[in-house]
Design a protein around this motif. Structure first.
Motif, mmCIF file in Angstrom:
data_model
loop_
_atom_site.group_PDB
_atom_site.id
_atom_site.type_symbol
_atom_site.label_atom_id
_atom_site.label_comp_id
_atom_site.label_asym_id
_atom_site.label_seq_id
_atom_site.Cartn_x
_atom_site.Cartn_y
_atom_site.Cartn_z
ATOM 1 N N ARG A 175 0.938 13.304 -2.150
ATOM 2 C CA ARG A 175 1.664 13.836 -0.954
ATOM 3 C C ARG A 175 0.734 15.346 -0.300
ATOM 4 N NH1 ARG A 175 2.488 18.510 2.454
ATOM 5 N NH2 ARG A 175 3.144 19.640 0.164
ATOM 6 N N VAL A 176 -0.125 15.660 -1.962
ATOM 7 C CA VAL A 176 -0.511 16.808 -1.748
ATOM 8 C C VAL A 176 -2.274 16.197 -1.454
ATOM 9 C CG1 VAL A 176 -2.147 18.463 -3.132
ATOM 10 C CG2 VAL A 176 0.324 18.495 -3.393
ATOM 11 N N SER A 177 -2.001 15.173 -2.399
ATOM 12 C CA SER A 177 -3.377 14.317 -1.918
ATOM 13 C C SER A 177 -4.230 14.050 -1.179
ATOM 14 C CB SER A 177 -4.141 13.150 -3.139
ATOM 15 O OG SER A 177 -3.549 12.154 -2.604
ATOM 16 N N GLY A 178 -3.336 13.523 0.126
ATOM 17 C CA GLY A 178 -2.809 12.654 1.620
ATOM 18 C C GLY A 178 -3.049 11.170 1.344
ATOM 19 N N LYS A 179 -3.591 10.585 -0.053
ATOM 20 C CA LYS A 179 -3.485 9.290 0.017
ATOM 21 C C LYS A 179 -2.808 8.369 -0.270
ATOM 22 C CE LYS A 179 -8.476 10.792 -1.467
ATOM 23 N NZ LYS A 179 -9.759 10.762 -3.014
ATOM 24 N N THR A 180 -2.814 7.148 0.922
ATOM 25 C CA THR A 180 -1.806 6.387 0.895
ATOM 26 C C THR A 180 -1.773 5.461 -0.904
ATOM 27 O OG1 THR A 180 -1.403 6.898 3.394
ATOM 28 C CG2 THR A 180 -0.459 5.049 2.123
ATOM 29 N N PRO A 181 -1.011 5.383 -1.375
ATOM 30 C CA PRO A 181 -1.910 4.488 -2.599
ATOM 31 C C PRO A 181 -1.558 3.135 -2.015
ATOM 32 C CG PRO A 181 -0.471 5.609 -3.460
ATOM 33 C CD PRO A 181 -0.305 6.238 -1.630
ATOM 34 N N ALA A 182 -1.828 1.889 -3.109
ATOM 35 C CA ALA A 182 -1.865 0.844 -2.794
ATOM 36 C C ALA A 182 -0.841 -0.298 -2.958
ATOM 37 C CB ALA A 182 -3.053 -0.195 -3.506
ATOM 38 N N PRO A 183 -0.802 -1.272 -1.404
ATOM 39 C CA PRO A 183 0.617 -1.410 -2.156
ATOM 40 C C PRO A 183 1.509 -1.984 -4.075
ATOM 41 C CG PRO A 183 -0.637 -2.794 -0.398
ATOM 42 C CD PRO A 183 -1.303 -1.821 -1.265
ATOM 43 N N THR A 184 2.728 -2.020 -4.126
ATOM 44 C CA THR A 184 3.534 -2.232 -4.896
ATOM 45 C C THR A 184 2.696 -3.735 -5.363
ATOM 46 O OG1 THR A 184 5.284 -2.803 -6.254
ATOM 47 C CG2 THR A 184 5.329 -3.256 -4.526
ATOM 48 N N ASP A 185 2.329 -4.241 -6.846
ATOM 49 C CA ASP A 185 2.490 -5.774 -7.366
ATOM 50 C C ASP A 185 3.983 -6.123 -7.407
ATOM 51 O OD1 ASP A 185 -0.398 -5.721 -7.249
ATOM 52 O OD2 ASP A 185 0.203 -5.048 -9.994
ATOM 53 N N ASN A 186 4.613 -5.850 -6.775
ATOM 54 C CA ASN A 186 6.034 -6.611 -7.281
ATOM 55 C C ASN A 186 6.043 -6.804 -5.452
ATOM 56 O OD1 ASN A 186 9.093 -7.445 -6.592
ATOM 57 N ND2 ASN A 186 9.286 -6.404 -8.478
ATOM 58 N N ARG A 187 6.265 -8.447 -5.361
ATOM 59 C CA ARG A 187 6.132 -8.933 -3.783
ATOM 60 C C ARG A 187 7.241 -8.738 -3.925
ATOM 61 N NH1 ARG A 187 1.587 -11.328 -2.224
ATOM 62 N NH2 ARG A 187 -0.565 -11.325 -3.785
ATOM 63 N N LYS A 188 8.376 -8.664 -4.218
ATOM 64 C CA LYS A 188 9.598 -8.524 -3.713
ATOM 65 C C LYS A 188 10.237 -7.671 -3.319
ATOM 66 C CE LYS A 188 11.444 -12.092 -7.089
ATOM 67 N NZ LYS A 188 12.049 -12.803 -8.207
ATOM 68 N N ARG A 189 9.463 -6.661 -3.457
ATOM 69 C CA ARG A 189 9.967 -4.989 -3.398
ATOM 70 C C ARG A 189 9.409 -5.317 -1.608
ATOM 71 N NH1 ARG A 189 9.212 -0.705 -8.153
ATOM 72 N NH2 ARG A 189 9.937 -1.815 -10.121
ATOM 73 N N CYS A 190 8.200 -5.683 -1.287
ATOM 74 C CA CYS A 190 7.845 -5.779 -0.280
ATOM 75 C C CYS A 190 8.445 -6.811 0.944
ATOM 76 C CB CYS A 190 6.720 -6.845 0.196
ATOM 77 S SG CYS A 190 4.720 -5.481 -1.323
ATOM 78 N N ARG A 191 9.199 -7.788 -0.009
ATOM 79 C CA ARG A 191 9.816 -8.730 1.441
ATOM 80 C C ARG A 191 11.361 -7.698 1.871
ATOM 81 N NH1 ARG A 191 7.638 -12.850 -1.967
ATOM 82 N NH2 ARG A 191 9.698 -12.862 -2.833
ATOM 83 N N ALA A 192 10.934 -6.886 0.856
ATOM 84 C CA ALA A 192 13.079 -6.313 1.427
ATOM 85 C C ALA A 192 12.302 -4.978 1.501
ATOM 86 C CB ALA A 192 14.258 -5.680 -0.472
ATOM 87 N N CYS A 193 11.659 -4.344 2.135
ATOM 88 C CA CYS A 193 11.178 -3.177 2.568
ATOM 89 C C CYS A 193 11.537 -2.891 3.861
ATOM 90 C CB CYS A 193 9.470 -2.884 2.064
ATOM 91 S SG CYS A 193 9.101 -1.635 2.718
ATOM 92 N N SER A 194 12.137 -2.222 5.124
ATOM 93 C CA SER A 194 12.030 -1.724 6.191
ATOM 94 C C SER A 194 10.821 -1.558 6.860
ATOM 95 C CB SER A 194 12.902 -1.091 6.187
ATOM 96 O OG SER A 194 12.127 0.542 5.154
#
Length: 210
Positions: A161-180
């Protein structure tokens, strides 16, 4: 000094995927799906109950929490106060799904315990998560390993939050499919672009080598 108080619910987002956390809590993006809507309805029903006392236990609902040490705040579903001396404090969190192998839910509950310990000057050794699909509680012990994991997540979330930089996506693609937020996040596009940039930088490095 940054005195922003991080929502306890945000810790679960960070533990699931730091990029999801940043999209929601730094970029202020949000997309609701069936699972998030159903979970919200469950919490509204639980939080709407009245406090009561029976058989030596006081049931406090919608308890407001805050930790000045960790700069976190939130509202918990249920706090059971066992009235024998000394009082025993037992936090309970309600979840719509079922138990997970990862610590996401346990981290959120442990953060609640850290707040209770600070606010009431007590030690909270255990709690429980009530899962809708199971229709029962699953006990959670706040051992040193879970406490350290929770503290690391709190620090990591504050740092992002302090950095204000959005990290890269997770390497776990299953989490991406379940993410809103998958449509907003575009993880596959980002991974593709990242790969192209990496290869370009790799060849440029080789060209500069004497």
């Amino acid at each position: 000094m940054d005195t922003y108080f991080l929502p306890i619910s945000a810790l679960q987002h960070y533990a699931y995927c730091p990029r999801q956390f940043s999209l929601i809590h730094v970029e202020q993006a949000w997309e609701e799906n069936y699972f998030t809507a159903d979970g919200r309805r469950l919490h509204e029903r639980v939080d709407g109950g009245e406090s009561e006392q029976r058989k030596g236990i006081r049931y406090e609902r919608s308890v407001l929490l805050r930790s000045d040490k960790y700069l976190i705040t939130g509202k918990m579903d249920l706090l059971e106060v066992h009235l024998e001396e000394p009082h025993k404090y037992f936090p309970v969190e309600y979840k719509r799904g079922k138990p997970k192998k990862d610590d996401w839910d346990r981290i959120q509950l442990c953060a609640q315990a850290l707040c209770i310990e600070e606010m009431r000057n007590v030690t909270v050794s255990e709690g429980a998560i009530w899962y809708w699909e199971l229709r029962r509680r699953v006990p959670v012990v706040f051992d040193e390993a879970l406490r350290q994991t929770t503290q690391a997540v709190i620090k990591g979330a504050h740092d992002v939050r302090v950095s204000g930089k959005t990290p890269a996506p997770t390497d776990n693609r299953k989490r991406c499919r379940a993410c809103s937020l998958v449509e907003l996040c575009q993880p596959d596009t980002f991974r593709k672009d990242k790969s192209v940039t990496y290869i370009k930088e790799l060849f440029e490095s080789d060209e500069e080598t004497p």
